[in-house]
Design a protein around this motif. Structure first.
Motif, PDB file in Angstrom:
ATOM      1  N   ASN A   1      87.554   0.929 -93.238  1.00  0.00           N
ATOM      2  CA  ASN A   1      86.214   0.415 -93.502  1.00  0.00           C
ATOM      3  C   ASN A   1      85.688  -0.434 -92.346  1.00  0.00           C
ATOM      4  O   ASN A   1      84.511  -0.368 -91.994  1.00  0.00           O
ATOM      5  N   THR A   2      86.570  -1.236 -91.774  1.00  0.00           N
ATOM      6  CA  THR A   2      86.164  -2.094 -90.658  1.00  0.00           C
ATOM      7  C   THR A   2      85.817  -1.263 -89.428  1.00  0.00           C
ATOM      8  O   THR A   2      84.824  -1.524 -88.749  1.00  0.00           O
ATOM      9  N   VAL A   3      86.637  -0.258 -89.139  1.00  0.00           N
ATOM     10  CA  VAL A   3      86.369   0.618 -88.000  1.00  0.00           C
ATOM     11  C   VAL A   3      85.070   1.386 -88.210  1.00  0.00           C
ATOM     12  O   VAL A   3      84.256   1.523 -87.289  1.00  0.00           O
ATOM     13  N   GLN A   4      84.864   1.866 -89.417  1.00  0.00           N
ATOM     14  CA  GLN A   4      83.657   2.631 -89.717  1.00  0.00           C
ATOM     15  C   GLN A   4      82.404   1.773 -89.561  1.00  0.00           C
ATOM     16  O   GLN A   4      81.404   2.198 -88.967  1.00  0.00           O
ATOM     17  N   SER A   5      82.451   0.556 -90.083  1.00  0.00           N
ATOM     18  CA  SER A   5      81.317  -0.349 -89.992  1.00  0.00           C
ATOM     19  C   SER A   5      81.007  -0.697 -88.542  1.00  0.00           C
ATOM     20  O   SER A   5      79.845  -0.684 -88.114  1.00  0.00           O
ATOM     21  N   ALA A   6      82.050  -0.985 -87.768  1.00  0.00           N
ATOM     22  CA  ALA A   6      81.866  -1.337 -86.355  1.00  0.00           C
ATOM     23  C   ALA A   6      81.312  -0.158 -85.566  1.00  0.00           C
ATOM     24  O   ALA A   6      80.469  -0.326 -84.675  1.00  0.00           O
ATOM     25  N   SER A   7      81.765   1.045 -85.897  1.00  0.00           N
ATOM     26  CA  SER A   7      81.330   2.251 -85.187  1.00  0.00           C
ATOM     27  C   SER A   7      79.876   2.589 -85.475  1.00  0.00           C
ATOM     28  O   SER A   7      79.173   3.112 -84.609  1.00  0.00           O
TER      29      SER A   7
END
Length: 329
Positions: A48-54
């Protein structure tokens, strides 16, 4: 004499089995669903964190993928690249352009709230890079976890353990072999260049710069029109050390097999990329991946697992850092 030979052979086999068991012991201690009981939401939080940052910054997947290479090739996959301070790996000039650290730090802060002292920074790097590939269209990869964070990081170890963009096939195969990676892994993992960007200074060797800052193509292995396009982009970006170009000029935000299609028509960004299609040891594989994304993806799954298992530390051979940028006190 026969008995002596049998005893010697038996002894040799026992030693061989022992050596192989010792060599594979650290990897064997990595397990799937390592955090199933201790932190069941770990991989969900990372994803979720990677997706949000991306979504906020499309360059993040490429940065996270590059980060795992720079971590695993030096001291193994132990998050030593994240340690801050004078003389650490991160202080070496080859690592100053790395990014994605804020994403790793964000993941760690959340995990320390829900599962304090459980999930290692080394596992976060590996899983985040895995997720970055999938989010940009790449294959799903199930990787084992349980890596521990290293307690050592030295800039002096970086240069001898990292590939340079000017490397020949011989130099690259020697380096990859020292990490337990094959020629197949070399060609496959080079496909990471299908996403991300690079500084123009990393392709300086393909051009000649005059006293007025004008560029002239000097590398015959590079497609002329592509070379001219690169020169325009780099000059438009100002200083070659800060100007950026896409690793893949066609689909820079998608993890696909376009990288290999580019190589076949001599549009590889780096000299080390072009070398893959000029050497008989690697040319056929490049052409195969260029015609079949399915075969590239299948090979990527296996090679990525091998990459993220290089010299892993498990059990007592490391720690779980509370902060990824510093040792536990």
């Amino acid at each position: 004499m026969g008995k002596y030979r049998k005893d010697s052979l038996l002894g040799f086999l026992i030693l061989l089995i022992f050596d192989l068991a010792t060599f594979n012991s650290s990897v064997a201690q990595l397990t799937f669903d390592f955090y199933a009981a201790s932190c069941p939401s770990a991989e969900f939080i990372i994803r979720n964190t990677v997706q949000s940052a991306s979504l906020n910054d499309p360059s993040i997947p490429g940065k996270l993928l590059r980060l795992v290479f720079h971590d695993c090739f030096v001291e193994g996959c132990d998050a030593s690249i994240l340690l801050k301070g004078n003389g650490t790996e991160g202080s070496d000039p080859a690592n100053l352009s790395l990014g994605g650290f804020s994403v790793i730090d964000s993941v760690k802060r959340v995990l320390e709230i829900f599962c304090p002292g459980i999930v290692s920074c080394a596992d976060i790097i590996a899983i985040a890079a895995r997720d970055a590939v999938e989010m940009t269209g790449g294959p799903q990869v199930r990787i084992a976890t349980g890596r521990r964070d290293g307690r050592f990081s030295a800039a002096s170890n970086v240069r001898s353990n990292m590939a340079d963009t000017t490397f020949s096939i011989d130099a690259m195969t020697k380096l990859f072999s020292s990490k337990g990676l094959s020629v197949n892994d070399l060609v496959t993992l080079s496909g990471a260049h299908t996403i991300g960007t690079a500084h123009c200074s990393t392709v300086r060797d393909r051009f000649k710069e005059d006293s007025r800052g004008r560029l002239t193509g000097i590398d015959p292995s590079l497609d002329k029109l592509y070379g001219e396009e690169l020169m325009r982009e780099c000059l438009a970006g100002g200083d070659l050390s800060s100007a950026l170009v896409s690793n893949d000029p066609q689909t820079s935000l998608s993890f696909d097999n376009q990288y290999y299609k580019n190589l076949v028509v001599h549009k590889g960004l780096f000299q080390s990329d072009s070398a893959l299609v000029e050497d008989e040891r690697t040319k056929n594989m490049v052409e195969d991946f260029a015609t079949s994304q399915e075969r590239f993806f299948s090979s990527w799954v296996e090679s990525f697992r091998k990459l993220t298992s290089i010299k892993v530390k498990t059990g007592d051979a490391g720690e779980v850092r509370r902060s990824c940028s510093s040792f536990n006190r």
